[in-house]
Write a protein that holds these residues in place. Structure first.
Motif, PDB file in Angstrom:
ATOM      1  N   TYR A  40       3.706   6.168  -6.842  1.00  0.00           N
ATOM      2  CA  TYR A  40       3.020   6.948  -7.882  1.00  0.00           C
ATOM      3  C   TYR A  40       3.110   8.448  -7.615  1.00  0.00           C
ATOM      4  O   TYR A  40       3.335   9.228  -8.542  1.00  0.00           O
ATOM      5  N   TRP A  41       2.912   8.872  -6.369  1.00  0.00           N
ATOM      6  CA  TRP A  41       2.962  10.312  -6.072  1.00  0.00           C
ATOM      7  C   TRP A  41       4.319  10.907  -6.394  1.00  0.00           C
ATOM      8  O   TRP A  41       4.405  12.000  -6.941  1.00  0.00           O
ATOM      9  N   SER A  42       5.393  10.203  -6.039  1.00  0.00           N
ATOM     10  CA  SER A  42       6.729  10.767  -6.252  1.00  0.00           C
ATOM     11  C   SER A  42       7.232  10.543  -7.682  1.00  0.00           C
ATOM     12  O   SER A  42       8.191  11.173  -8.095  1.00  0.00           O
ATOM     13  N   TRP A  43       6.581   9.657  -8.443  1.00  0.00           N
ATOM     14  CA  TRP A  43       6.997   9.395  -9.820  1.00  0.00           C
ATOM     15  C   TRP A  43       6.242  10.284 -10.800  1.00  0.00           C
ATOM     16  O   TRP A  43       6.837  11.004 -11.593  1.00  0.00           O
ATOM     17  N   LYS A  44       4.900  10.250 -10.730  1.00  0.00           N
ATOM     18  CA  LYS A  44       4.073  10.985 -11.676  1.00  0.00           C
ATOM     19  C   LYS A  44       3.178  12.044 -11.036  1.00  0.00           C
ATOM     20  O   LYS A  44       2.511  12.786 -11.734  1.00  0.00           O
ATOM     21  N   GLY A  45       3.116  12.033  -9.701  1.00  0.00           N
ATOM     22  CA  GLY A  45       2.241  12.986  -9.027  1.00  0.00           C
ATOM     23  C   GLY A  45       0.784  12.566  -9.029  1.00  0.00           C
ATOM     24  O   GLY A  45      -0.087  13.357  -8.682  1.00  0.00           O
TER      25      GLY A  45
ATOM     26  N   ILE B 168       0.836  -1.205   0.000  1.00  0.00           N
ATOM     27  CA  ILE B 168       0.000   0.000   0.000  1.00  0.00           C
ATOM     28  C   ILE B 168       0.870   1.255   0.000  1.00  0.00           C
ATOM     29  O   ILE B 168       0.640   2.188  -0.771  1.00  0.00           O
ATOM     30  N   PHE B 169       1.895   1.257   0.842  1.00  0.00           N
ATOM     31  CA  PHE B 169       2.828   2.383   0.905  1.00  0.00           C
ATOM     32  C   PHE B 169       3.501   2.596  -0.457  1.00  0.00           C
ATOM     33  O   PHE B 169       3.564   3.714  -0.973  1.00  0.00           O
ATOM     34  N   ALA B 170       4.005   1.527  -1.055  1.00  0.00           N
ATOM     35  CA  ALA B 170       4.701   1.627  -2.340  1.00  0.00           C
ATOM     36  C   ALA B 170       3.770   2.123  -3.442  1.00  0.00           C
ATOM     37  O   ALA B 170       4.192   2.898  -4.311  1.00  0.00           O
ATOM     38  N   TYR B 171       2.520   1.687  -3.421  1.00  0.00           N
ATOM     39  CA  TYR B 171       1.563   2.127  -4.437  1.00  0.00           C
ATOM     40  C   TYR B 171       1.398   3.643  -4.386  1.00  0.00           C
ATOM     41  O   TYR B 171       1.574   4.332  -5.401  1.00  0.00           O
ATOM     42  N   PHE B 172       1.048   4.155  -3.218  1.00  0.00           N
ATOM     43  CA  PHE B 172       0.790   5.593  -3.123  1.00  0.00           C
ATOM     44  C   PHE B 172       2.051   6.428  -3.248  1.00  0.00           C
ATOM     45  O   PHE B 172       2.131   7.335  -4.088  1.00  0.00           O
ATOM     46  N   VAL B 173       3.040   6.151  -2.438  1.00  0.00           N
ATOM     47  CA  VAL B 173       4.261   6.965  -2.437  1.00  0.00           C
ATOM     48  C   VAL B 173       4.993   6.826  -3.768  1.00  0.00           C
ATOM     49  O   VAL B 173       5.522   7.817  -4.298  1.00  0.00           O
TER      50      VAL B 173
END
Length: 141
Positions: free
Chosen positions: A63-68, A56-61
């Protein structure tokens, strides 16, 4: 560009929840295989619980830090930005993840806060110095 509304945020969260459910099912397969096909009990199973939290952490963080934006946010035309309109880095995305967990604790008040905030920011927007904006689709482009 305009600040994201609460219903649009909720739609993106629901979309992401369905996607995450499928990803978590895939993450469960090795644990089922190790048990010879038996169901996995999450209670008292620290490695399994940790795996789910990391996914769950990897999914959100990630995507947010890669593409926003996560896939759900993309579907709803949402973009996570810093005040200078950049994609947040790993540190800001990590802070946002944990701040969003805290925003749920008092009956979701951290999310509802945007209804009173003049800039329509949630608690986790404010704490991570990010904002969620809506970019309407351009018709015919």
């Amino acid at each position: 560009m305009q600040p994201s509304g609460l219903l649009r945020r909720a739609g993106a969260m629901l979309y992401d929840a369905f996607l995450l459910f499928a990803v978590l099912m895939l993450a469960t397969i090795p644990f089922v295989a190790m048990r010879g096909g038996e169901l996995v009990e999450p209670t008292g199973n620290a490695p399994y619980q940790l795996t789910l939290v990391v996914v769950i952490f990897a999914y959100f963080v990630g995507y947010w830090s890669w593409k926003g934006r996560t896939l759900g946010m993309q579907s709803w035309g949402l973009q996570l930005e810093t005040p200078d309109r950049q994609v947040p880095g790993l540190a800001a995305s990590t802070l946002r993840f944990f701040a969003a967990l805290l925003s749920w604790l008092p009956f979701g008040l951290g999310f509802l806060w945007q209804l009173w905030d003049p800039e329509r920011l949630t608690w986790h927007d404010q704490w991570s110095r990010t904002r969620l904006v809506h970019y309407p689709r351009v018709r015919g482009a």
